[in-house]
Every structure is written in structure tokens, then in C-alpha cells.
Design an enzyme around this catalytic site. Structure first.
Site, PDB file in Angstrom:
ATOM      1  N   PHE A 177       0.840  -1.188   0.000  1.00 15.10           N
ATOM      2  CA  PHE A 177       0.000   0.000   0.000  1.00 15.10           C
ATOM      3  C   PHE A 177       0.883   1.249   0.000  1.00 15.10           C
ATOM      4  O   PHE A 177       1.916   1.285   0.676  1.00 15.10           O
ATOM      5  CB  PHE A 177      -0.913  -0.008   1.235  1.00 15.10           C
ATOM      6  CG  PHE A 177      -1.986   1.043   1.180  1.00 15.10           C
ATOM      7  CD1 PHE A 177      -3.070   0.897   0.340  1.00 15.10           C
ATOM      8  CD2 PHE A 177      -1.889   2.183   1.959  1.00 15.10           C
ATOM      9  CE1 PHE A 177      -4.053   1.877   0.276  1.00 15.10           C
ATOM     10  CE2 PHE A 177      -2.865   3.174   1.899  1.00 15.10           C
ATOM     11  CZ  PHE A 177      -3.954   3.017   1.052  1.00 15.10           C
ATOM     12  N   ASP A 189       1.615  -5.475   8.213  1.00 16.73           N
ATOM     13  CA  ASP A 189       0.444  -4.615   8.064  1.00 16.73           C
ATOM     14  C   ASP A 189      -0.771  -5.529   7.900  1.00 16.73           C
ATOM     15  O   ASP A 189      -0.847  -6.303   6.940  1.00 16.73           O
ATOM     16  CB  ASP A 189       0.626  -3.717   6.834  1.00 16.73           C
ATOM     17  CG  ASP A 189      -0.546  -2.770   6.610  1.00 16.73           C
ATOM     18  OD1 ASP A 189      -1.668  -3.076   7.053  1.00 16.73           O
ATOM     19  OD2 ASP A 189      -0.346  -1.732   5.954  1.00 16.73           O
ATOM     20  N   LYS A 244     -12.176  -0.902   8.453  1.00 10.85           N
ATOM     21  CA  LYS A 244     -12.587  -1.822   7.393  1.00 10.85           C
ATOM     22  C   LYS A 244     -13.486  -2.909   8.003  1.00 10.85           C
ATOM     23  O   LYS A 244     -14.655  -2.686   8.278  1.00 10.85           O
ATOM     24  CB  LYS A 244     -11.365  -2.421   6.699  1.00 10.85           C
ATOM     25  CG  LYS A 244     -10.437  -1.389   6.064  1.00 10.85           C
ATOM     26  CD  LYS A 244      -9.268  -2.049   5.377  1.00 10.85           C
ATOM     27  CE  LYS A 244      -8.203  -1.059   4.936  1.00 10.85           C
ATOM     28  NZ  LYS A 244      -8.649  -0.090   3.943  1.00 10.85           N
ATOM     29  N   ARG A 278     -12.342  -3.494  -7.187  1.00  7.80           N
ATOM     30  CA  ARG A 278     -12.257  -4.441  -6.070  1.00  7.80           C
ATOM     31  C   ARG A 278     -13.672  -4.741  -5.574  1.00  7.80           C
ATOM     32  O   ARG A 278     -14.468  -3.830  -5.322  1.00  7.80           O
ATOM     33  CB  ARG A 278     -11.420  -3.880  -4.924  1.00  7.80           C
ATOM     34  CG  ARG A 278      -9.975  -3.638  -5.270  1.00  7.80           C
ATOM     35  CD  ARG A 278      -9.134  -3.374  -4.029  1.00  7.80           C
ATOM     36  NE  ARG A 278      -9.697  -2.338  -3.168  1.00  7.80           N
ATOM     37  CZ  ARG A 278      -9.163  -1.948  -2.012  1.00  7.80           C
ATOM     38  NH1 ARG A 278      -8.064  -2.551  -1.575  1.00  7.80           N
ATOM     39  NH2 ARG A 278      -9.705  -0.994  -1.302  1.00  7.80           N
TER      40      ARG A 278
END
Length: 424
Positions: free
Chosen positions: A145, A222, A248, A396
Site C-alpha cells: 500500500f 500490516d 474496514k 475491487r
């Protein structure tokens, strides 16, 4: 997982809309987690939300939790709340997160800051723990990321360190063999994501951690796209450090604070670089000089973000109740059904699957690529179908097992197919 594997082998089928719709209904009827969906706001509408891997839906109980906090705790107890509960929330909720989600014993997980700040603290602390002056390299991958890459580049510049890049395939991710090839006597720290944000590839966290340790280095993971969607066992894997966001799959809300995990064997004498009053041994002593609080509390810096912690509490309760094994089981079935829909409807229109076909190598989202997707994403949002776009040409499809239904997934992919048909 035999159920997901069987589903994933039925890739092309007939493409018959009625057959696939019936399959979606059957999967929902057989879903042991289906009742949890009703606990989230907005799931009683026709909106197809396929972006839980970016921002999770709020729980209905969160409205009452926040309202009660404002009325009774903040409004009623005022500043007394810090002494009565709030000061302890970062570690109390951290311990629950450790227990329910990431496989961590108490005293190793704390809620603090944004993911970027937490990662900065952990990487700098890891580097400080490396005593061999010959270890001057940080290993990372080219498709991690952006925040992770930018942050590590900045740390390397600050510390005069060398970056060793693993050339990751955007359609998959980093493998053990790549890590072994990139690490050696000069390696200090390796920083990787358990799930690749673009492709959804699930890295072998235990195997890679062992490979990093074999090279004499430390591993920083991560967990932003994995916490709450896959089973994680940090203690069992002997992971050194880990960070992850909570907005999330943990439904903490926009900008909710991240978490930090530090293996208990590293805590004695370890210090993070951002010294603040909340991480001092006695925050209210207000004395000259900094002496870190013992244990994981020393990884705090400033005043904790209480609101975001309260919001994630509801999801942690649900995950403890449902169990991460059941969550992962549904995730595997959902991504398998998403691949089946892709093969039946999208592949004939020129869409490419940019996610591993093996269910065990996927997190809880798949990525599909097509040149039209950049412009198409806005049109999907207008139709109340909400995936997200990732450059250069990927949509996505994020599947949050507690709040997403198979019928919802069906409707979303059907809308993508419809717009592709119009563009043809």
C-alpha cells in the site's frame, strides 16, 4: 476448506441468470452468519455494498452506544470519565481485539493513532532493537500500500538505511521464496502486508515470519486488509510487530484509530520514537523528562480517540460471538461465488481476474480488471452498487462476511455485467 474449493471449481457453469440467482439464495439460506447482517445499518435496502474492505458498515448498536456515551459518560461524568474508564480503553479494547481477531495474548495490543503513525512507531522501534551495525537494510515490496512504501522511504532517509525491494506481482503477492532471496546478513527489518491491497493475495504470514527470523531480522506486518476477515495467530507465528486499521472489517468508522501489536518478548526496554504524555509512566505527574510506561502502554503518545474505539467495540463483540473460523469460512465461500460470477458473466466481456483462483490464497476481496472500469465506477455508485476502483483498471469487490449477503454480491456483479454490455 472443501466447500469453498468445490464452489470455485464451478467456474463457467451455464451463465444462466436464474441458476446463479438461485445459488445466491441457497447460499444465503445455508449461511450460519446470515442473522448478523440484520445488525448493520442499511442492509435492509437494495444497495449493493461491495466496499467493506475500505470502510465497513456501522452497526445499529453503535447509534445507541455513541448516544449513551455522549449523554451519560461525556455529558454526565465529564472529565471524571478519564479516571473512571477512558484512560484504560486503549489497552482494554486492544486486549479484546488481540483475543478475538489477531491471536494475541493480553498486554501486547493497544489502540493508538492512525495506521501511518502506528507503523512509523513500530518500524522505528524494530530498527532500534536491531543491535548489529551491519544490518542496514529494510526489505519491502513494490506493490505494498502506498502509505507503507512512502513511510519506509522516509524512515530510510532519516536513518541512512538502504531499501531492498521485492518485485511483487500485482496479480498475486509476496512469496516465501522471494523473502528468502531478499534477506540476509544486512537485513534489519522486513515490512509486508498480510493481504495485498490490490489483488487480495493472502501471504503466508507464519512461513514468511519464520524466513525473516532465519535471516536474523525482524518482521513488521500490516494487517489492514486481514484483521476481521481471515484467521490470524500472531503469537503462534512469533510475529515481532504488527499494525492494522479498524475502519474496514472492524467497523470503527471513518478515521477510527489503528492498533499496534508488539510481541511480549520485545516489550522490556523497547521504546517507540514519538514520546507523548499518554505514553509516560505516570501521565498526570507532569514531571520533567520522559520515562515510558511499562509494557504496551508505552506505545501510546497523545490523547486516545475514544469515539472510534467505542464504534469498533460492537464488531469485536460480534467477532467473539461468531468466531473468526466461521467468518473465514463464509469469506471463502463469498470470494468463490464472486469468481464464479466473474467467469460466467464478466470474463466473456473481456474482464480479467486479478486475484488468485485458489481460495486459500485470497483474503476477503477479489479484483477484476477492465479498461472501462475507471469511468464505470462512478456509474455503479449512481446505481447504488458500491465497489471501489484501484488504478490502473481494477474494480475491487470487497466482501465483509458479517454484513454482506450472497444476494447482495449477485446484484452488484449483475450491475457490472449490465454496464459492460451497454459499453460494448
Amino acid at each position: 476448506m472443501s466447500g469453498a474449493g468445490t464452489t470455485d471449481t464451478v467456474t463457467t457453469g451455464t451463465g444462466n441468470t436464474d441458476t446463479l440467482w438461485q445459488r445466491a439464495l441457497e447460499l444465503d439460506a445455508a449461511d450460519p452468519l446470515a442473522a448478523y447482517r440484520e445488525r448493520f445499518i442499511g442492509t435492509d435496502t437494495e444497495l449493493s455494498y461491495l466496499d467493506g474492505n475500505s470502510l465497513g458498515r456501522p452497526l445499529k448498536r453503535t447509534v445507541a452506544d455513541i448516544s449513551s456515551f455522549i449523554q451519560d459518560n461525556w455529558g454526565g461524568r465529564l472529565i471524571r470519565g478519564w479516571d473512571e474508564e477512558w484512560l484504560e480503553l486503549p489497552q482494554a479494547i486492544g486486549d479484546q481485539l488481540g483475543r478475538a481477531v489477531i491471536g494475541a495474548a493480553p498486554g501486547q495490543t493497544i489502540i493508538a493513532d492512525s495506521t501511518t503513525v502506528v507503523l512509523y512507531k513500530l518500524i522505528r522501534a524494530a530498527l532500534a532493537a536491531v543491535t548489529d551495525p551491519a544490518r542496514t537494510e529494510i526489505v519491502l515490496d513494490t506493490d505494498n500500500f502506498p502509505t507503507d512504501r512512502y513511510l519506509i522511504e522516509g524512515i530510510a532517509r532519516e536513518e541512512g538505511l538502504t531499501l531492498r525491494w521485492i518485485d511483487a506481482d500485482p496479480a498475486s503477492g509476496v512469496t516465501i521464496d522471494q523473502v528468502r532471496a531478499a534477506t540476509g546478513p544486512a537485513t534489519a527489518v522486513v515490512v509486508l502486508s498480510q493481504i495485498a491491497y490490490r489483488s487480495g493475495f493472502l501471504a503466508d504470514l507464519p512461513g514468511i515470519t519464520a524466513a525473516v527470523h532465519d535471516a536474523g531480522a525482524l518482521a513488521v506486518w500490516d494487517l489492514c486488509h486481514s484483521a476481521g476477515s481471515v484467521e490470524i495467530a500472531l503469537d503462534d507465528a512469533d510475529v515481532d510487530f504488527a499494525a492494522g486499521c479498524t475502519y474496514k472489517y472492524l467497523n470503527g468508522g471513518p478515521g477510527s484509530p489503528a492498533f499496534a501489536y508488539v510481541n511480549a518478548r520485545h516489550l522490556p526496554g523497547l521504546q517507540q520514537p514519538i514520546w507523548g504524555w499518554m505514553g509516560r509512566k505516570d501521565s498526570f505527574e507532569m514531571a520533567p523528562g520522559y520515562e515510558a510506561a511499562a509494557g504496551i502502554r508505552g506505545f501510546l503518545s497523545g490523547t486516545p480517540a475514544i469515539f472510534g474505539m467505542l464504534a469498533m467495540r460492537g464488531t469485536l463483540d460480534l467477532l467473539e460471538e461468531a468466531g473468526m473460523a466461521a467468518v473465514r469460512e463464509k469469506s471463502l465461500l463469498m470470494t468463490a461465488f464472486a469468481v464464479e460470477l466473474h467467469d460466467a458473466w464478466l470474463a466473456p466481456a473481456g474482464v480479467e481476474l486479478a486475484t488468485p483462483r485458489d481460495p486459500e490464497l485470497r483474503g476477503s476481496h477479489i479484483t477484476v480488471d477492465h479498461p472501462a472500469f475507471r469511468e464505470m465506477t462512478a456509474a455503479l455508485w449512481e446505481k447504488d452498487v458500491i465497489p471501489d476502483f484501484r488504478a490502473p483498471q481494477g474494480i475491487r469487490i470487497g466482501l465483509s462476511p458479517l454484513s454482506t449477503s450472497f444476494a447482495e454480491l449477485y446484484r452488484g456483479v449483475a450491475a457490472i455485467r449490465e454496464l459492460l454490455g451497454r459499453a460494448a
